[in-house]
Design a protein around this motif. Structure first.
Motif, short mmCIF file in Angstrom:
data_model
loop_
_atom_site.label_atom_id
_atom_site.label_comp_id
_atom_site.label_asym_id
_atom_site.label_seq_id
_atom_site.Cartn_x
_atom_site.Cartn_y
_atom_site.Cartn_z
N UNK A 1 33.78 43.31 49.01
CA UNK A 1 33.99 44.88 49.29
C UNK A 1 35.17 45.40 49.64
N UNK A 2 36.13 44.75 49.01
CA UNK A 2 37.50 45.24 49.05
C UNK A 2 38.21 45.98 47.98
N UNK A 3 39.21 46.64 48.17
CA UNK A 3 39.89 47.40 46.82
C UNK A 3 40.62 46.41 46.14
N UNK A 4 40.54 46.58 44.72
CA UNK A 4 41.11 45.61 43.87
C UNK A 4 42.60 45.39 43.94
N UNK A 5 43.23 46.66 44.48
CA UNK A 5 44.64 46.65 44.83
C UNK A 5 44.98 45.90 45.99
N UNK A 6 44.17 45.81 46.91
CA UNK A 6 44.34 45.24 48.16
C UNK A 6 44.19 43.73 48.05
N UNK A 7 43.25 43.44 47.09
CA UNK A 7 43.11 41.80 47.04
C UNK A 7 43.97 41.29 46.06
N UNK A 8 44.82 42.27 45.02
CA UNK A 8 45.74 41.87 44.26
C UNK A 8 47.00 41.53 45.13
N UNK A 9 47.35 42.44 46.13
CA UNK A 9 48.44 42.13 47.15
C UNK A 9 48.31 40.86 47.75
N UNK A 10 46.99 40.76 48.28
CA UNK A 10 46.55 39.67 49.09
C UNK A 10 46.97 38.28 48.34
N UNK A 11 46.31 38.37 46.91
CA UNK A 11 46.65 37.18 46.12
C UNK A 11 48.04 36.65 45.98
N UNK A 12 48.85 37.78 46.12
CA UNK A 12 50.48 37.67 45.74
C UNK A 12 50.81 37.06 46.96
N UNK A 13 50.41 37.36 47.99
CA UNK A 13 50.90 36.70 49.00
C UNK A 13 50.43 35.20 49.24
N UNK A 14 49.31 34.93 48.68
CA UNK A 14 48.74 33.50 48.67
C UNK A 14 49.54 32.69 47.70
N UNK A 15 49.88 33.11 46.65
CA UNK A 15 50.50 32.72 45.60
C UNK A 15 51.86 32.34 46.06
N UNK A 16 52.63 33.34 46.78
CA UNK A 16 53.92 32.94 47.29
C UNK A 16 53.83 31.89 48.43
N UNK A 17 52.77 31.77 49.04
CA UNK A 17 52.51 30.47 50.24
C UNK A 17 52.16 29.24 49.59
N UNK A 18 52.12 29.15 48.11
CA UNK A 18 51.74 28.08 47.59
C UNK A 18 50.15 27.55 47.68
N UNK A 19 49.36 28.57 47.81
CA UNK A 19 47.96 28.36 48.32
C UNK A 19 46.94 28.86 47.14
N UNK A 20 47.65 29.55 46.17
CA UNK A 20 46.69 30.14 45.08
C UNK A 20 47.54 30.02 43.81
N UNK A 21 46.78 29.97 42.70
CA UNK A 21 47.54 30.17 41.40
C UNK A 21 46.77 30.88 40.49
N UNK A 22 47.65 31.65 39.54
CA UNK A 22 47.05 32.45 38.67
C UNK A 22 47.02 31.85 37.31
N UNK A 23 45.87 31.83 36.39
CA UNK A 23 45.95 31.22 35.04
C UNK A 23 45.54 32.13 34.34
N UNK A 24 45.87 32.35 32.80
CA UNK A 24 45.14 33.13 31.95
C UNK A 24 44.12 32.59 31.56
N UNK A 25 43.02 33.46 31.32
CA UNK A 25 41.52 33.12 30.86
C UNK A 25 41.64 32.76 29.40
#
Length: 150
Positions: free
Chosen positions: A65-89
């Motif tokens: 129930x969040x805005x996609x832009x907010x989740x995208x920013x949060x994901x970037x923080x988690x990627x920077x912290x080494x806790x999440x990765x993005x992969x192409x589908x």
């Protein structure tokens, strides 16, 4: 203005107690492990991706129930912290799939263990009747966590 009913007071007391326990668990659990406390927004997104690896930002936003832009920013923080990765589908190169890192999964296991240990200590301090009542609430609390009000 309507006077508060006893049920409202009971619900407020329950909410305050749950909140206090969660804050103590975070403080005693994660800090005992030497982990930095994540902001709740990051913790919520990370927990969702750990439970739903391969989700997209749009799916995470919709489910939480969040805005996609907010989740995208949060994901970037988690990627920077080494806790999440993005992969192409692989099925659609335009989409990005989110995956927790091995560190995130290991931290989650360690946190779950720390919370179990701390809760065990809390429960050991309760009188037998209160301990039994707390443990009897397990299934109700689990159901509360699954209710979708969005």
């Amino acid at each position: 203005m309507n006077p508060r009913s006893p049920a409202d007071t009971d619900e407020a007391a329950f909410a305050a107690a749950v909140h206090a326990v969660v804050l103590r668990l975070r403080r005693l659990g994660e800090r005992r492990l030497g982990l930095d406390l994540l902001p709740l927004s990051e913790l919520e997104v990370l927990a969702h991706v750990i439970d739903h690896p391969g989700a997209t930002v749009t799916a995470v936003a919709r489910e939480l129930g969040l805005q996609s832009s907010n989740v995208s920013t949060t994901v970037q923080h988690l990627v920077t912290k080494g806790l999440m990765e993005r992969h192409s589908d692989p099925a659609d190169g335009r989409r990005t799939l989110l995956q927790p890192t091995a560190k995130a999964q290991d931290d989650r296991r360690r946190i779950d263990g720390a919370w179990t240990a701390v809760l065990g200590q809390f429960l050991d301090e309760l009188p037998d009747a209160d301990r039994a009542a707390a443990l009897a609430a397990t299934s109700a609390l689990a159901r509360l966590a699954e209710i979708d009000l969005g």
